[in-house]
Design an enzyme around this catalytic site. Structure first.
Site, PDB file in Angstrom:
ATOM      1  N   ASP A 269      11.273   2.724 -23.422  1.00  0.00           N
ATOM      2  CA  ASP A 269      11.794   3.530 -24.662  1.00  0.00           C
ATOM      3  C   ASP A 269      10.592   4.599 -24.772  1.00  0.00           C
ATOM      4  O   ASP A 269       9.686   4.768 -24.029  1.00  0.00           O
ATOM      5  CB  ASP A 269      11.633   2.748 -25.891  1.00  0.00           C
TER       6      ASP A 269
HETATM    7  C1  BGC Z   1      14.404   4.752 -29.768  1.00  0.00           C
HETATM    8  C2  BGC Z   1      15.573   4.595 -28.749  1.00  0.00           C
HETATM    9  C3  BGC Z   1      16.438   5.700 -28.381  1.00  0.00           C
HETATM   10  C4  BGC Z   1      15.194   6.746 -27.814  1.00  0.00           C
HETATM   11  C5  BGC Z   1      15.778   7.843 -27.026  1.00  0.00           C
HETATM   12  C6  BGC Z   1      13.683   5.890 -29.401  1.00  0.00           C
HETATM   13  O1  BGC Z   1      12.875   6.490 -30.111  1.00  0.00           O
HETATM   14  O2  BGC Z   1      13.729   3.665 -30.233  1.00  0.00           O
HETATM   15  O3  BGC Z   1      16.481   3.615 -29.307  1.00  0.00           O
HETATM   16  O4  BGC Z   1      17.253   5.417 -27.339  1.00  0.00           O
HETATM   17  O5  BGC Z   1      14.342   6.949 -28.750  1.00  0.00           O
HETATM   18  O6  BGC Z   1      16.479   8.732 -28.310  1.00  0.00           O
END
Ligand code: BGC
Length: 720
Positions: A269
Site C-alpha cells: 500500500d
Molecule cells: C489506500 C489503498 C489505495 C492506495 C492507492 C492507499 O492509501 O489504502 O486502498 O489503493 O492508497 O490509491
C-alpha cells in the site's frame, strides 16, 4: 542500441493469447518470453520494474516525487497509478516506448472501486479499460466488524463466507475469462491482511489477533480471490503479530506465496515500506526496503525505497538478485498476459473510450444494481410504496438534491454533473408533484431552514426526508467515534414528526449508523448507502413501487457505539445472556442489535415453514439436503434472500452461535410458494482446530433457515 534492436525483434515475436493468471495455458510460452526480456535487463532495469508511482493527475496520499515522467524515460518505473484517460495513458506509454532504453510497457493502475465513471456497485472494468487502465486496486476484501472504521463501505461487510463469494465475483468481474481481452483489467485483493480489524476502528491502527481468528475470519476472502485467479495483492498498512504487513514473511512468503502458491505479484500500500520507520520496525527506508523484499513484496507503491536502495542492498548482500528476478518475473508476466508487449497502447483507445464511458447500458445496470442494494429497514402500515393518494410529496433534507454525496468516496473519475439526485428523479415522476426544501446542512447547528421545510411538509401528503452522512465521513482516514446522524438532521426529523404526516426516511451513509430514535420516529426507512450515478432514479423506483426492495444487510447495525463490536457470528460465552444477573450483557441498552446481519424487508411478506432434512445423520464424504417452504404471503410480487446458517454445538475450539453457509435469492409472485433447498456437505462444516488443521468434527449441529440471521426456524442433525 544492439540490445534495443534484439529486444524489438524479440518483442515482435512475443504475441501470445493467454488466459487468466490462474490458468497455465500459455504460461510456458510467457515464461520463455519473460526470460528473454530479462536476459536483456541490467540490475537497474530490473529494479525499475519494481516501482509504482502516482502521476500528478490525481492523488490518493502524500506525494514527494514529481519527477515521474523523467523516471519513466529512464526506465526507473514499471507502473503508474492515478493516471487515466486514453489520451493521457497513451502519452505516458509513449515515453516508455519511445524514450526508455528497453521499451518495456508501463502498467497503469487506479482505484476503480465503485466504478470508473459510472459509479455504482459493477461494470467498472469495461469503462476503466477503455480509459487506458490495466489494473484496479480492488476488490477490497477486508472483513469489517467495526462500523467506526470508515472503510467498511469499501468491502462486503462482516461475514467471511459472504465476503469470499463477493470478493471472488468481483475478481471475475474485473478480470473476465481472458486478460488479453482489452475490456478486462487486473484485480488486486487488498489489504493483505486483517486491515479491517484495526483497534477501536481507527484507520491504520494496530491489529492483534490469534492465528486461528486470522485464518477463520480474515483470510478466507483473500483465499477466495486467489481461487478466482486474482492477479495481484496489496499489503495492508497495519501491523499484525507486531510486524508491519509489508515486512511479514509469514503473510507474504509463508502463506501467500508458499502455502497458496500465488504466482502474480504483491504491491505495497501507499508508502508502506517507508512507514515501517514510524511503526518502529525499520531504522530507515533502506532497512524497510530490505525487510519488504525479503518478506516477499514485489512492487513498492510510491515509497521509492526500492528505487533508491535495492542496488546498494544487493551490493551489501542484504537482498539477493534472485529475489529481485523473481519479483520482476511476476510483474513482466502479467504485462505479457495483458498483451502489452504486443501492443502497449491497446487500452489507450480514444474511440472506445468515447463509446463506452457512460454507455446507456452501463447507466441501466447502475440503476438496477443500485436499487437491488437498498435495504428496507421499516415499513409500518405499508407507508411505501406511495399509494394512489400521494399527490404531493415534500422532499426534505440536505441529501435530497445532492449530486456529490450520492457518489460516495472512492468514486474514481466519477462526475458529479452526471449523477442523478433524488429530487431530479422525483421531478420526472408523472403521478405526483414534489416540492423540495433542504431544511439544514448535513453538519453544523444552523436551524434557520427548518421553518421553510416544515411549511413545505405541511402542504404535502407524505414527507420524504433524505438525511445521513457526507460522502467524506467514510472511506480512508474517515473514522468516527460517534456514528449517529450528524448535525441537526435528527432535530429536523423530530420537528417534521409533529406534523403527524407519514414520514419516509431515505438514509445515505457509508457505514452502519446508530439510528434507533430516528427509526422510531419514521414510518418507513430505506437504507440507500451512497448508490452512485443513477441513485436518484433507483430510489424513485423503490419509493413508487416500480421496484420492490430485496436487499439484506451485510453488516450488523448497533444500537449505540458501546455495543461495538457486535456481529451475528459471535461466540456464546459460558454465561450467555439471560434474565439472571451474572450473564454476559449490558445493563443500559437492549442486548440485541438494532438491525441484525441479513435483515431487510420487502413490500410483500414471506413465510417460512416445513423445514426438513433429507437425513438426520450426515456421514463424512456425504451430504444432506435442507429444504424449506417459502410462501409469498403479502400483496406484491417480490424477491427474498433465503439464508442458511448452522451451529456446531460442541467443538475442538468453540464455534460461533451461527455461521452463514448459503443463501438463495428467490422471486415469488404474490400468493405463490416454493420449496427451496440447500445441500450441506460434511466439508462445509470444516473449521480450524486448535492445532490449526482445517477439518469438520463429528457431533451435533443445528441448522437455521430464515430471511435474516435472527428470525429463523431450525432443525438438528448429527455429523458422524
Ligand atoms: C489506500 C489503498 C489505495 C492506495 C492507492 C492507499 O492509501 O489504502 O486502498 O489503493 O492508497 O490509491
Amino acid at each position: 542500441m544492439r540490445n534495443t534492436f534484439i529486444l524489438i525483434v524479440l518483442l515482435s515475436m512475443f504475441y501470445v493469447s493467454c488466459k487468466s493468471p490462474g490458468s497455465t495455458s500459455g504460461d510456458a510460452n510467457i515464461d520463455r518470453r519473460v526470460d528473454s526480456v530479462m536476459a536483456l535487463m541490467s540490475l537497474d532495469d530490473k529494479i525499475g520494474q519494481l516501482n509504482l508511482l502516482t502521476s500528478d493527475w490525481d492523488v490518493t496520499g502524500p506525494t514527494f516525487r514529481k519527477d515521474y515522467e523523467d523516471l519513466i524515460r529512464q526506465g526507473k518505473i514499471g507502473a503508474i497509478f492515478n493516471a487515466h484517460t486514453a489520451a493521457y495513458t497513451r502519452k505516458l506509454q509513449k515515453m516508455a516506448m519511445e524514450e526508455s532504453k528497453l521499451k518495456i510497457p508501463l502498467l497503469f493502475g487506479y482505484d476503480v472501486i465503485h466504478g470508473y465513471k459510472t459509479i455504482f456497485p459493477g461494470i467498472a472494468a469495461i469503462e476503466a479499460a477503455a480509459s487506458g487502465l490495466h489494473w484496479t486496486f480492488a476488490p477490497m476484501v477486508d472483513i469489517a466488524r467495526d462500523p467506526r472504521w470508515g472503510r467498511v463501505m469499501e468491502g462486503s461487510g462482516e461475514d467471511a463466507y459472504l465476503g469470499s463469494l463477493i470478493g471472488a465475483a468481483r475478481v471475475r468481474g474485473f478480470q473476465g475469462k481472458d486478460l488479453t481481452d482489452p475490456l478486462t483489467i487486473l484485480a488486486c485483493a487488498k489489504h493483505y491482511a486483517a486491515y479491517g480489524a484495526a483497534q477501536a476502528g481507527r484507520d491504520y491502527h494496530t491489529v492483534d489477533m490469534s492465528e486461528l481468528v486470522l485464518r477463520e475470519v480474515y483470510l478466507p476472502p483473500f483465499k477466495a480471490a486467489l481461487d478466482a485467479g486474482v492477479a495481484t495483492y496489496m499489503t495492508s498498512f497495519n501491523e499484525l503479530f507486531g510486524i508491519p504487513a509489508s515486512a511479514s514473511q509469514f503473510l507474504l512468503r509463508d502463506v501467500l506465496k508458499k502455502e497458496w502458491n500465488f504466482s502474480g505479484f504483491v504491491v505495497t500500500d501507499y508508502t508502506s515500506i517507508n512507514e515501517m520507520v514510524e511503526h518502529g520496525y525499520a531504522v530507515d527506508h533502506k532497512h524497510g526496503a530490505e525487510l519488504a523484499l525479503n518478506a516477499g513484496v514485489d512492487m513498492d507503491m510510491q515509497g521509492t525505497a526500492y528505487l533508491r536502495f535495492l542496488k546498494e542492498l544487493v551490493d551489501e548482500k542484504k537482498v539477493t538478485v534472485a529475489q529481485i528476478d523473481d519479483a520482476v518475473r511476476r510483474i513482466l508476466k502479467l504485462k505479457f498476459q495483458l498483451g502489452l508487449f504486443d501492443d502497449p497502447y491497446r487500452y489507450s483507445d480514444e474511440e472506445r473510450e468515447k463509446q463506452l464511458i457512460y454507455a446507456p447500458e452501463h447507466l441501466d445496470a447502475a440503476r438496477d444494481i443500485a436499487r437491488k442494494s437498498f435495504v428496507l429497514l421499516k415499513n409500518n402500515n405499508q407507508t411505501l410504496p406511495f399509494g394512489a393518494n400521494v399527490k404531493n410529496v415534500a422532499l426534505i433534507g440536505p441529501l435530497g438534491d445532492t449530486q456529490h454525496h450520492i457518489l460516495g468516496t472512492w468514486r474514481a473519475a466519477g462526475d458529479n454533473a452526471k449523477a442523478v439526485s433524488l429530487l431530479m428523479a422525483l421531478q420526472q415522476e408523472p403521478g405526483f408533484k414534489v416540492v423540495f426544501e433542504k431544511g439544514c446542512d448535513i453538519e453544523g447547528t444552523d436551524k434557520s431552514g427548518f421553518a421553510k421545510a416544515i411549511a413545505a411538509a405541511r402542504a404535502a401528503d407524505i414527507i420524504v426526508l433524505a438525511i445521513g452522512e457526507t460522502a467524506e465521513m467514510s472511506g480512508e482516514a474517515a473514522c468516527r467515534t460517534n456514528i449517529s446522524i450528524p448535525g441537526v438532521q435528527s432535530e429536523l426529523l423530530a420537528e417534521l414528526k409533529k406534523l403527524g404526516k407519514p414520514i419516509v426516511l431515505v438514509l445515505m451513509n457509508g457505514r452502519p449508523i446508530t439510528i434507533e430514535k430516528e427509526v422510531d420516529m419514521a414510518d418507513a426507512v430505506l437504507e440507500t448507502w451512497f448508490a452512485g450515478t443513477q441513485a436518484g432514479y433507483a430510489i424513485a423506483d423503490v419509493l413508487t413501487g416500480r421496484y420492490n426492495p430485496s436487499g439484506k444487510l451485510p453488516i450488523t447495525f448497533p444500537r449505540n457505539v458501546g455495543q461495538i463490536p457486535i456481529f451475528y457470528n459471535m461466540k456464546n460465552t459460558g454465561r450467555p445472556i439471560s434474565e439472571s444477573k451474572y450473564t454476559s450483557k449490558y445493563l443500559d441498552v437492549s442486548n440485541t442489535p438494532l438491525f441484525p446481519f441479513g435483515f431487510g424487508l420487502s413490500y410483500t411478506t414471506f413465510a417460512y415453514s416445513n423445514l426438513a432434512l433429507s437425513d438426520s445423520l450426515l456421514h463424512s464424504n456425504d451430504s444432506i439436503v435442507v429444504s424449506v417452504k417459502l410462501a409469498n404471503t403479502g400483496n406484491f410480487d417480490g424477491e427474498e434472500v433465503v439464508q442458511l446458517y448452522v451451529r456446531d454445538l460442541v467443538g475442538n475450539v468453540t464455534r460461533p452461535v451461527k455461521e452463514l453457509k448459503g443463501y438463495k435469492k428467490v422471486f415469488l409472485k404474490k400468493g405463490e410458494e416454493q420449496t427451496i433447498s440447500f445441500t450441506i456437505k460434511a466439508s462445509d462444516l470444516a473449521f480450524y482446530h486448535s492445532d490449526l488443521t482445517f477439518k469438520p468434527e463429528n457431533g451435533d449441529f443445528m441448522v437455521f433457515v430464515g430471511g435474516n440471521s435472527v428470525d429463523v426456524i431450525n432443525a438438528s442433525f448429527k455429523l458422524q
